[in-house]
Design a protein around this motif. Structure first.
Motif, PDB file in Angstrom:
ATOM      1  N   THR A 148       0.135  -4.343  -7.463  1.00 45.68           N
ATOM      2  CA  THR A 148       0.455  -2.696  -6.972  1.00 45.68           C
ATOM      3  C   THR A 148       0.825  -3.070  -5.696  1.00 45.68           C
ATOM      4  O   THR A 148       0.543  -4.334  -5.045  1.00 45.68           O
ATOM      5  N   SER A 149       1.677  -2.192  -5.058  1.00 43.04           N
ATOM      6  CA  SER A 149       2.436  -2.576  -3.753  1.00 43.04           C
ATOM      7  C   SER A 149       1.203  -2.565  -2.758  1.00 43.04           C
ATOM      8  O   SER A 149       0.184  -1.583  -2.690  1.00 43.04           O
ATOM      9  N   TRP A 150       1.019  -3.385  -1.904  1.00 39.00           N
ATOM     10  CA  TRP A 150       0.096  -3.488  -0.569  1.00 39.00           C
ATOM     11  C   TRP A 150       0.393  -2.236   0.043  1.00 39.00           C
ATOM     12  O   TRP A 150      -0.426  -1.908   0.956  1.00 39.00           O
ATOM     13  N   LEU A 151       1.700  -1.796   0.249  1.00 38.57           N
ATOM     14  CA  LEU A 151       1.973  -0.794   1.260  1.00 38.57           C
ATOM     15  C   LEU A 151       1.396   0.754   0.672  1.00 38.57           C
ATOM     16  O   LEU A 151       1.412   1.443   1.542  1.00 38.57           O
ATOM     17  N   SER A 152       0.938   0.769  -0.637  1.00 35.64           N
ATOM     18  CA  SER A 152       0.229   2.028  -0.830  1.00 35.64           C
ATOM     19  C   SER A 152      -1.129   2.114  -1.013  1.00 35.64           C
ATOM     20  O   SER A 152      -1.728   3.039  -1.234  1.00 35.64           O
ATOM     21  N   ASP A 153      -1.802   0.936  -0.265  1.00 38.14           N
ATOM     22  CA  ASP A 153      -3.238   1.130  -0.272  1.00 38.14           C
ATOM     23  C   ASP A 153      -3.514   1.045   1.361  1.00 38.14           C
ATOM     24  O   ASP A 153      -3.021   0.258   2.034  1.00 38.14           O
ATOM     25  N   GLY A 240       2.363   5.218   6.863  1.00 38.79           N
ATOM     26  CA  GLY A 240       1.598   5.717   5.854  1.00 38.79           C
ATOM     27  C   GLY A 240       0.803   4.518   5.277  1.00 38.79           C
ATOM     28  O   GLY A 240       0.910   3.194   5.868  1.00 38.79           O
ATOM     29  N   PRO A 241       0.168   4.526   4.131  1.00 37.05           N
ATOM     30  CA  PRO A 241       0.117   5.700   3.351  1.00 37.05           C
ATOM     31  C   PRO A 241      -0.916   6.797   4.093  1.00 37.05           C
ATOM     32  O   PRO A 241      -1.699   6.375   4.754  1.00 37.05           O
TER      33      PRO A 241
END
Lengths: 294, 443
Positions: A148-153, A240-241
């Protein structure tokens, strides 16, 4: 005794050389800075033609703005990790690339290259890597960490910022360390070897103490850049997130231009300026004391 | 020596004063220089428009050309707001540098902030031809300051090919008027082998669009909605026990459950939505009519798309369950500080051209796919989403969008909604955060 004519001609000469710089400095640094200080005492929203003085109210708001201090805390964490990683990595690279490896100038240029890219472009490139490339690889090869994308955690997104900063600045600091390493006099090291010192001793007792000036510069630069980072933060995570990676510069900017609270934003910027100034001055002052003469 | 020192200080301070005064006077000079440059030099009048609707930049440039052909003395230049930038920020920067454009395209909530620097447009002919309530939010002390450019609406966009297959026949959008019927439709779509919907996690979509329904849905009467907002500011609202809020979040929970990006709900991007919907991989996407150009480039449903309302309860008769949220979104204002009277007249002429000339109307409706905010423009909307919104409006099934919320509302409430979407907070925490936002907000 200097005659009046002498004074004039000397002044003319000085103005010829320092005048343009002085003008630029005053016009783009001093005047805006003073005007900025004035704005911290107003309730200006950034556009209206009227503004009224509100005294120290904005500074009060700075201390009550929990989000500001939260993002400041996050920035401290970011600065701590980036300063350590950038300098350790840069020093290692510099050490390896002064040993006379084949093609070492090529490697030096290669490691320096990321520093030439603008932060925004760099942010977008890495965003693509973290969002698409790594996720694709992670899913195809079954690596859970990347699926999963690192940028969404929130936590991983913070580390993406650190990784990109280290990647960007390590090469730059490496150049300074390379200069420092090559400046260490060879005769001292040779004398040490004759006295039976091993590599580790030579490194910790000779090379590093003699390179303190390089460390001062590199740590100063990485400290200051860490505190002031905005471009990569904006392009890579946009804070973000859910605002979890909003570093302090971004918060100040949002306060002034998004919340339209120019006065408070400006006051926060000034508080930030003072804190960073104090930290960097202390760093330079104390590390100057560690300098030794060869 | 002392003499020299004194002299030095004197000269130094003199230079400083000179520099400072040079700075301030150059500010004054640019003003007149600009006036000469932009004004009537060379026989033509040059005006500029700051465009904050980046998706219609090429169309606007074409319109500028057509307008110039119709009015050879006026040339119009379109300046884009950089991608992702806010029009307020860009316009205030331009004002600060003493070089504002003649016309600025602002969001509704921004207009009041610029009131001292823009022209009163109450005297213009088009004021009489606008759709109902189009000027309410830009009228300050009885004077209207802005030209309403576009009506925009949002809700669940459905791909007709997908839902037709799911329900086994001709899909009737009016059957979706409760949370339960919406969930049923999601189930049917999943049963037909497609994914039900995609939730795009951008903070502006979740904060400004989705969550705003919780305010607008409070009452049909806009004054009661405003009173609700005032209560929020005063900290007098208990959101957690609010019926509309809970109903809306119930629907959101259902959306979360059927979201194609469930595994990593915050990883989605805006660009992913139109592709999934257009290609028919999902049946439904929460978005607005501005997304049409992007959807059409992936279209596999023969241009058959439409809107479904966002239900907020299981009682079909409740307000909001059959209504689509829509409002006049973008406004054009005219600068009065640095523009010459000729430039202002030329700008007014351009606005008239949009409303009353056939070419202007064609640009607005057919080229830029905009739903006009004027009654006299009878051209039907050019795209299916615009048509769908026009249809809801004409049947009286439209709910006022909240277009004058505080400027940082979307970012803050959007962040709270993202947290909720990613299951990093629960409904009670969400309600708390939003109550907190409102009690701390400026103004």
């Amino acid at each position: 005794m200097v005659t009046d004519k002498g004074v004039w001609s000397r002044l003319r000469l000085r103005l010829l050389f320092t005048g343009p710089t002085l003008f630029a400095f005053v016009a783009v640094m001093i005047v805006p800075f003073l005007y900025g200080i004035y704005l911290t005492f107003t309730n200006w929203d950034g556009i209206s033609t009227t503004q009224s003085l509100v005294g120290f109210q904005n500074y009060g708001s700075v201390f009550k703005d929990a989000e500001f201090w939260k993002s400041f805390g996050l920035t401290l964490k970011y600065v701590l990790f980036t300063v350590v990683f950038i300098n350790v990595l840069a020093f290692l690279l510099a050490y390896l690339l002064t040993k006379g490896l084949k093609g070492q100038s090529f490697f030096r240029a290669g490691f320096f290259l990321p520093n030439l890219l603008g932060g925004i472009v760099l942010g977008f490139i890495w965003q693509f890597i973290f969002n698409n490339v790594l996720v694709f690889l992670g899913q195809k090869m079954g690596i859970g960490l990347f699926s999963t994308s690192w940028l969404s955690d929130p936590n991983r997104a913070f580390w993406t910022l650190v990784i990109v900063a280290v990647w960007q600045y390590a090469g730059y600091m490496m150049v300074i360390y390379v200069a420092g390493l090559t400046g260490v006099p060879g005769d001292i090291l040779e004398a040490a070897s004759i006295d039976g010192a091993n590599g580790w001793l030579k490194m910790t007792r000779m090379t590093i103490p003699l390179m303190v000036p390089s460390f001062i510069v590199c740590i100063f630069l990485s400290l200051q850049r860490g505190f002031m980072v905005y471009d990569v933060n904006l392009a890579l995570t946009k804070g973000g997130p859910f605002k979890s990676t909003e570093l302090v510069s971004m918060h100040v900017y949002q306060k002034a231009f998004l919340s339209r609270d120019y006065g408070v934003g400006q006051a926060e910027a000034l508080v930030l300026f003072l804190i960073v100034a104090v930290i960097t001055l202390l760093q330079v002052y104390f590390s100057k004391k560690m300098e030794v003469e060869a | 020596m002392k003499h020299v020192n004194k002299m030095k200080w004197f000269i130094l301070s003199l230079t400083l004063i000179l520099i400072l005064s040079a700075c301030s006077s150059s500010g004054g000079n640019t003003q007149s220089a600009n006036g000469g440059q932009n004004g009537s030099s060379g026989g033509g009048i040059k005006i500029t428009l700051l465009n904050s609707k980046s998706e219609i930049q090429p169309q606007l440039e074409e319109a500028a050309k057509a307008f110039h052909e119709a009015n050879p003395t006026i040339s119009l230049e379109i300046q884009p707001v950089p991608n992702g930038g806010s029009p307020f920020e860009r316009a205030s920067t331009l004002y600060a540098s003493g070089n504002p454009p003649t016309m600025i395209m602002l969001d509704t909530g921004d207009v009041a902030k610029f009131k001292d620097r823009i022209l009163d447009l109450s005297g213009e002919k088009w004021n009489a031809d606008t759709v109902d309530h189009a000027l309410d939010l830009t009228t300050i002390d009885g004077k209207n300051y802005a030209f309403p450019l576009a009506v925009e609406g949002y809700g669940f966009i459905y791909n007709k090919a997908v839902v037709d297959k799911a329900v086994g026949g001709n899909f009737d959008p009016s059957t979706i008027n409760t949370t339960a019927s919406l969930e049923n439709l999601f189930k049917q779509i999943e049963a037909s082998g497609k994914k039900a919907l995609v939730v795009s996690p951008m903070d502006w979509s979740l904060g400004a669009h989705y969550f705003s329904l919780a305010y607008a849905g409070q009452d049909k009467d806009i004054t009661k909605v405003n009173a609700f907002i005032d209560d929020l500011r005063a900290g007098k609202v208990d959101l957690a026990s609010n019926k509309v809020f809970n109903g809306l979040m119930d629907t959101f929970d259902v959306m979360t459950k059927y979201n194609i990006d469930q595994a990593s709900p915050l990883a989605g991007t805006y660009e992913r939505g139109p592709e999934l919907l257009g290609k028919g991989e999902v049946g439904i996407w929460f978005m607005g009519n501005w997304a049409w150009p992007q959807i059409s480039s992936f279209d596999t449903a023969n241009k058959e798309y439409g809107f479904l309302p966002v239900p907020i309860s299981n009682n079909a008769g409740d307000y909001g369950n059959q209504e689509i949220s829509s409002a006049v979104s973008k406004r054009i204002v005219i600068d009065k500080e640095k523009s010459t009277p000729e430039q202002q007249d030329a700008a007014k002429k351009f606005l008239d051209w949009i409303v009353y000339e056939q070419q202007g109307q064609d640009f607005l409706v057919n080229k830029a796919n905009i739903i006009p905010a004027f009654k006299n423009i009878t051209l039907p909307a050019a795209d299916p989403l615009g048509k769908s919104i026009q249809d809801y409006i004409s049947r009286g099934k439209s709910e006022q969008s909240m277009s004058d919320l505080p400027a940082d509302h979307w970012a803050n409430v959007g962040a709270s909604m993202q947290k909720y979407l990613a299951k990093q907070s629960d409904r009670a925490a969400l309600a708390k955060e939003i109550e907190q936002y409102w009690t701390n907000v400026k103004e």
